[in-house]
Each structure stands twice: as structure tokens, then as C-alpha cells.
Design an enzyme around this catalytic site. Structure first.
Site, PDB file in Angstrom:
ATOM      1  N   CYS A   4      -1.486   1.018  -3.818  1.00 21.04           N
ATOM      2  CA  CYS A   4      -1.672   0.432  -2.482  1.00 21.04           C
ATOM      3  C   CYS A   4      -0.584  -0.599  -2.207  1.00 21.04           C
ATOM      4  CB  CYS A   4      -3.058  -0.212  -2.381  1.00 21.04           C
ATOM      5  SG  CYS A   4      -3.253  -1.234  -0.914  1.00 21.04           S
ATOM      6  N   ASP A  30       4.471  -8.860  10.013  1.00 21.06           N
ATOM      7  CA  ASP A  30       4.619  -7.406  10.027  1.00 21.06           C
ATOM      8  C   ASP A  30       6.109  -7.058   9.965  1.00 21.06           C
ATOM      9  OD1 ASP A  30       2.612  -4.883  11.084  1.00 21.06           O
ATOM     10  OD2 ASP A  30       4.784  -4.571  11.179  1.00 21.06           O
ATOM     11  N   ASN A  85      -6.976  -1.443  13.179  1.00 22.54           N
ATOM     12  CA  ASN A  85      -6.935   0.010  13.324  1.00 22.54           C
ATOM     13  C   ASN A  85      -7.735   0.614  12.176  1.00 22.54           C
ATOM     14  OD1 ASN A  85      -5.216  -0.322  15.510  1.00 22.54           O
ATOM     15  ND2 ASN A  85      -3.379  -0.190  14.247  1.00 22.54           N
ATOM     16  N   GLY A  91      -4.674   5.247  14.354  1.00 19.15           N
ATOM     17  CA  GLY A  91      -3.368   4.647  14.109  1.00 19.15           C
ATOM     18  C   GLY A  91      -3.241   3.900  12.797  1.00 19.15           C
ATOM     19  N   THR A  93      -2.232   3.296   9.208  1.00 23.08           N
ATOM     20  CA  THR A  93      -1.252   3.923   8.310  1.00 23.08           C
ATOM     21  C   THR A  93      -1.292   3.337   6.906  1.00 23.08           C
ATOM     22  OG1 THR A  93       0.476   2.379   9.028  1.00 23.08           O
ATOM     23  CG2 THR A  93       0.345   4.497  10.191  1.00 23.08           C
ATOM     24  N   HIS A  96      -5.464  -0.360   3.315  1.00 27.79           N
ATOM     25  CA  HIS A  96      -5.989  -1.620   2.763  1.00 27.79           C
ATOM     26  C   HIS A  96      -6.259  -2.439   4.015  1.00 27.79           C
ATOM     27  CE1 HIS A  96      -5.626  -5.133  -0.312  1.00 27.79           C
ATOM     28  NE2 HIS A  96      -5.996  -5.677   0.843  1.00 27.79           N
ATOM     29  N   HIS A  98      -6.520  -4.562   7.142  1.00 21.28           N
ATOM     30  CA  HIS A  98      -5.646  -5.628   7.637  1.00 21.28           C
ATOM     31  C   HIS A  98      -5.901  -5.832   9.114  1.00 21.28           C
ATOM     32  CE1 HIS A  98      -3.600  -1.756   7.886  1.00 21.28           C
ATOM     33  NE2 HIS A  98      -3.032  -2.197   9.013  1.00 21.28           N
ATOM     34  N   HIS A 100      -4.305  -7.171  12.613  1.00 18.61           N
ATOM     35  CA  HIS A 100      -3.032  -7.495  13.261  1.00 18.61           C
ATOM     36  C   HIS A 100      -3.287  -8.666  14.206  1.00 18.61           C
ATOM     37  CE1 HIS A 100      -0.922  -3.494  12.545  1.00 18.61           C
ATOM     38  NE2 HIS A 100      -2.164  -3.153  12.325  1.00 18.61           N
TER      39      HIS A 100
HETATM   40  P1  AMP Z   1      -1.669   0.094  10.684  1.00 15.78           P
HETATM   41  O1  AMP Z   1      -0.847   1.102  11.438  1.00 15.78           O
HETATM   42  O2  AMP Z   1      -2.738  -0.552  11.495  1.00 15.78           O
HETATM   43  O3  AMP Z   1      -2.167   0.651   9.361  1.00 15.78           O
HETATM   44  O4  AMP Z   1      -0.673  -1.083  10.361  1.00 15.78           O
HETATM   45  C1  AMP Z   1       0.165  -1.093   9.247  1.00 15.78           C
HETATM   46  C2  AMP Z   1       1.216  -2.124   9.536  1.00 15.78           C
HETATM   47  O5  AMP Z   1       1.798  -2.503   8.319  1.00 15.78           O
HETATM   48  C3  AMP Z   1       2.328  -1.625  10.455  1.00 15.78           C
HETATM   49  O6  AMP Z   1       2.382  -2.429  11.624  1.00 15.78           O
HETATM   50  C4  AMP Z   1       3.589  -1.747   9.584  1.00 15.78           C
HETATM   51  O7  AMP Z   1       4.716  -2.154  10.329  1.00 15.78           O
HETATM   52  C5  AMP Z   1       3.155  -2.778   8.577  1.00 15.78           C
HETATM   53  N1  AMP Z   1       3.819  -2.715   7.282  1.00 15.78           N
HETATM   54  C6  AMP Z   1       3.991  -1.630   6.482  1.00 15.78           C
HETATM   55  N2  AMP Z   1       4.619  -1.973   5.354  1.00 15.78           N
HETATM   56  C7  AMP Z   1       4.849  -3.316   5.420  1.00 15.78           C
HETATM   57  C8  AMP Z   1       5.463  -4.265   4.550  1.00 15.78           C
HETATM   58  N3  AMP Z   1       5.983  -3.920   3.360  1.00 15.78           N
HETATM   59  N4  AMP Z   1       5.524  -5.553   4.953  1.00 15.78           N
HETATM   60  C9  AMP Z   1       5.010  -5.921   6.151  1.00 15.78           C
HETATM   61  N5  AMP Z   1       4.409  -5.076   7.009  1.00 15.78           N
HETATM   62  C10 AMP Z   1       4.330  -3.782   6.650  1.00 15.78           C
END
Ligand code: AMP
Length: 111
Positions: A4, A30, A85, A91, A93, A96, A98, A100
Site C-alpha cells: 500500500c 497531494d 472517494n 474515482g 485510486t 488506503h 484518505h 481530500h
Molecule cells: P483517490 O483518487 O481519491 O484515490 O485519490 C488518490 C490521490 O492520491 C490522488 O489525488 C493522487 O494524486 C494522490 N497521490 C497518489 N500518489 C501520491 C503520492 N505518492 N504522494 C501524494 N499524493 C499521491
């Protein structure tokens, strides 16, 4: 969880642009910001998404929300969205949980 990416950030195995941290949670910028303020808040323990978190650990929900409110207050002008999300089709991705923190206005630096 060993594969993860946010667990690796929490463990310091992958660098992040850290905003704040406490015993339970971490906030970092982010990597691909959608607004002038785009900060992610994550619990240090692994949960897949906000449903997994909320259904399994209500104390952790309160801790994360309290932390998110503090981070948002300290980094925005008080006008922000806190978005979770949940699920690929919504949406998500990174699996884990989180939140926003999104805002058009960073907090103005005090003189
Ligand atoms: P979600 O699409 O809601 O799962 O958001 C995942 C977020 O994590 C996206 O906005 C990515 O830009 C961000 N993200 C992915 N990898 C990293 C990273 N290494 N450091 C900071 N943000 C990240």
C-alpha cells in the site's frame, strides 16, 4: 499493508510533502493538486476506504475528522471540501482511506 503506497508514506519508506502529523494520522500535499490547497489526510492504520473505517473503528473516524478539521483550519481560509472517494467507480485510486481537503484559498500568512 506491504503493497500500500500510503502505508509506505506513513512508514517513511516513500517521501511525502508533509503538512501535519499526530499519533493517529498524517496529512501531506497531494502530488497532483486539483485546487490551490489539496491536502490528503490518512489514518496511520490501514483501512481500505471510509466505509471500512467507519464500520470498523468509530474512534478512528473521530480522530481522523478532528485531525482533518485542524489541518483544514490551519491551511485554508475556512472554505473547503473534505472528500472521500469510495470505490473504483467513484474515482478511488488508492485503497488506503484518505480525505481530500480541497480549497481555492490557502490561509493568508499572518504578518
Ligand atoms: P483517490 O483518487 O481519491 O484515490 O485519490 C488518490 C490521490 O492520491 C490522488 O489525488 C493522487 O494524486 C494522490 N497521490 C497518489 N500518489 C501520491 C503520492 N505518492 N504522494 C501524494 N499524493 C499521491
Amino acid at each position: 499493508m506491504s503493497d500500500c503506497i500510503f502505508c509506505k508514506i506513513v512508514a517513511g519508506e516513500i517521501p511525502s510533502n508533509k503538512v501535519a502529523e499526530n499519533e493517529h494520522a498524517l496529512a501531506f500535499h497531494d502530488i497532483n493538486p486539483e485546487q490551490p490547497v489539496h491536502i490528503l489526510v490518512v489514518p496511520k492504520r490501514h483501512f481500505t476506504d471510509v466505509a471500512d473505517l467507519s464500520l470498523n473503528d468509530t474512534a478512528a473516524v473521530a480522530q481522523l475528522m478532528n485531525f482533518a478539521a485542524q489541518v483544514a483550519t490551519e491551511n485554508t481560509n475556512g472554505h473547503f471540501r473534505l472528500q472521500f472517494n469510495t470505490g473504483e467507480q467513484a474515482g478511488q485510486t488508492v485503497f488506503h482511506v484518505h480525505g481530500h481537503i480541497l480549497s481555492r484559498h490557502a490561509k493568508e500568512a499572518s504578518a
